[in-house]
Scaffold this motif. Structure first.
Motif, PDB file in Angstrom:
ATOM      1  N   LEU A 171      60.825  59.501  44.633  1.00  0.00           N
ATOM      2  CA  LEU A 171      60.825  58.049  44.513  1.00  0.00           C
ATOM      3  C   LEU A 171      60.193  57.369  45.721  1.00  0.00           C
ATOM      4  O   LEU A 171      59.704  56.237  45.612  1.00  0.00           O
ATOM      5  N   SER A 172      60.208  58.045  46.854  1.00  0.00           N
ATOM      6  CA  SER A 172      59.629  57.460  48.060  1.00  0.00           C
ATOM      7  C   SER A 172      58.161  57.830  48.243  1.00  0.00           C
ATOM      8  O   SER A 172      57.515  57.314  49.170  1.00  0.00           O
ATOM      9  N   VAL A 173      57.633  58.693  47.388  1.00  0.00           N
ATOM     10  CA  VAL A 173      56.258  59.166  47.556  1.00  0.00           C
ATOM     11  C   VAL A 173      55.355  58.762  46.409  1.00  0.00           C
ATOM     12  O   VAL A 173      54.307  58.120  46.599  1.00  0.00           O
ATOM     13  N   TRP A 174      55.759  59.104  45.192  1.00  0.00           N
ATOM     14  CA  TRP A 174      54.836  59.042  44.069  1.00  0.00           C
ATOM     15  C   TRP A 174      54.527  57.654  43.531  1.00  0.00           C
ATOM     16  O   TRP A 174      53.439  57.437  42.999  1.00  0.00           O
ATOM     17  N   PRO A 175      55.411  56.662  43.623  1.00  0.00           N
ATOM     18  CA  PRO A 175      54.995  55.330  43.163  1.00  0.00           C
ATOM     19  C   PRO A 175      53.768  54.805  43.891  1.00  0.00           C
ATOM     20  O   PRO A 175      52.855  54.233  43.266  1.00  0.00           O
ATOM     21  N   LEU A 176      53.709  55.011  45.205  1.00  0.00           N
ATOM     22  CA  LEU A 176      52.540  54.557  45.967  1.00  0.00           C
ATOM     23  C   LEU A 176      51.295  55.343  45.581  1.00  0.00           C
ATOM     24  O   LEU A 176      50.220  54.773  45.357  1.00  0.00           O
ATOM     25  N   VAL A 177      51.437  56.667  45.482  1.00  0.00           N
ATOM     26  CA  VAL A 177      50.291  57.499  45.112  1.00  0.00           C
ATOM     27  C   VAL A 177      49.798  57.157  43.713  1.00  0.00           C
ATOM     28  O   VAL A 177      48.587  57.034  43.467  1.00  0.00           O
ATOM     29  N   ALA A 178      50.725  56.962  42.783  1.00  0.00           N
ATOM     30  CA  ALA A 178      50.345  56.641  41.408  1.00  0.00           C
ATOM     31  C   ALA A 178      49.674  55.278  41.322  1.00  0.00           C
ATOM     32  O   ALA A 178      48.718  55.096  40.546  1.00  0.00           O
ATOM     33  N   THR A 179      50.135  54.312  42.113  1.00  0.00           N
ATOM     34  CA  THR A 179      49.506  52.991  42.106  1.00  0.00           C
ATOM     35  C   THR A 179      48.052  53.073  42.565  1.00  0.00           C
ATOM     36  O   THR A 179      47.150  52.483  41.963  1.00  0.00           O
ATOM     37  N   ILE A 180      47.819  53.830  43.631  1.00  0.00           N
ATOM     38  CA  ILE A 180      46.441  54.015  44.109  1.00  0.00           C
ATOM     39  C   ILE A 180      45.608  54.739  43.063  1.00  0.00           C
ATOM     40  O   ILE A 180      44.456  54.371  42.795  1.00  0.00           O
ATOM     41  N   ASN A 181      46.194  55.749  42.426  1.00  0.00           N
ATOM     42  CA  ASN A 181      45.459  56.540  41.444  1.00  0.00           C
ATOM     43  C   ASN A 181      45.041  55.691  40.250  1.00  0.00           C
ATOM     44  O   ASN A 181      43.898  55.758  39.792  1.00  0.00           O
ATOM     45  N   PHE A 182      45.948  54.892  39.723  1.00  0.00           N
ATOM     46  CA  PHE A 182      45.658  54.090  38.543  1.00  0.00           C
ATOM     47  C   PHE A 182      44.822  52.849  38.852  1.00  0.00           C
ATOM     48  O   PHE A 182      44.199  52.287  37.962  1.00  0.00           O
ATOM     49  N   THR A 183      44.806  52.404  40.105  1.00  0.00           N
ATOM     50  CA  THR A 183      44.135  51.161  40.454  1.00  0.00           C
ATOM     51  C   THR A 183      42.731  51.374  41.014  1.00  0.00           C
ATOM     52  O   THR A 183      41.784  50.675  40.644  1.00  0.00           O
ATOM     53  N   LEU A 184      42.577  52.352  41.892  1.00  0.00           N
ATOM     54  CA  LEU A 184      41.331  52.502  42.637  1.00  0.00           C
ATOM     55  C   LEU A 184      40.480  53.694  42.209  1.00  0.00           C
ATOM     56  O   LEU A 184      39.277  53.715  42.481  1.00  0.00           O
TER      57      LEU A 184
END
Length: 224
Positions: free
Chosen positions: A175-188
């Motif tokens: 929960l402390s790692v993947w939301p940020l990584v997933a946001t970057i992946n889906f956005t950029l």
């Protein structure tokens, strides 16, 4: 005396016939010129690139089949193992699981989420990350502990017990790692490169999973 000579003659005749009818034991060795090998190598590489471009899932499968065992090797190195003491069966299990299970399921999730939310805005990226966190991630962790336990020849009951013991601590870290990584992946990141991007980001995560997987049950609470 006559009979001895007659048998000898027959034996000699039979031996001669056998030698005549017996196929030559030394098959010819085919030598392939190095020039032909050098010419074929670029063609094979070109065909491989075309195949990977045509089927993007293969890029993820190749990435994960290399990154996951690398994570296992890193974790074992931190554990204190060296070349002569590495658990290569463990490395093979990580490679199989990463390439044959994680990459296809992650590719499927990326395709579904992209079809549901085709936009690439920050808002859409956050939504995708949130949905992934509460849907794909828990399922992926459950499958990891369960399937890897079965690959270790553990019983179904032992696999279920491992999921029950290690799922929640692992999920808290996720929960402390993947939301940020997933946001970057889906956005950029463009869709065709999302699985390789996630596979690159997952190397450290794989090291963590390898660490968690080989903790004894009584060590989990004190480890996190």
């Amino acid at each position: 005396m006559f009979e001895f000579r007659k048998c000898t003659h027959r034996t000699a005749s039979f031996s001669a016939a056998s030698e005549t009818s017996r196929p030559h034991s030394h098959s010819p060795i085919i030598h392939i010129p190095r020039a032909e090998i050098a010419m074929a190598a670029p063609l094979l590489w070109q065909n491989f690139k075309v195949l990977v471009a045509r089927y993007p899932i293969m890029r993820g499968m190749i990435s994960y089949s290399l990154i996951w065992p690398t994570g296992s090797l890193i974790q074992q190195t931190v554990e204190g193992r060296r070349w002569g003491t590495y658990d290569w069966w463990r490395v093979l299990r990580f490679s199989m699981y990463g390439g044959l299970f994680v990459a296809p399921t992650l590719y499927g999730w990326v395709k579904i989420s992209s079809a549901m939310w085709p936009q690439t805005s920050l808002r859409t990226g956050v939504i995708k990350a949130a949905v992934e966190t509460i849907s794909y991630t828990p399922g992926a962790m459950t499958c990891f502990y369960f399937i890897m336990s079965l690959l270790e020849s553990k019983t179904v009951e032992e696999a279920v017990a491992e999921v029950g013991k290690k799922f929640l601590p692992t999920y808290k870290v996720a929960l402390s790692v993947w939301p940020l990584v997933a946001t970057i992946n889906f956005t950029l990141i463009p869709e065709r490169n999302r699985v390789p991007f996630i596979s690159a980001c997952s190397l450290c995560w794989t090291c963590f999973l390898a660490y968690m997987k080989h903790l004894e049950h009584h060590e989990v609470d004190s480890a996190i």
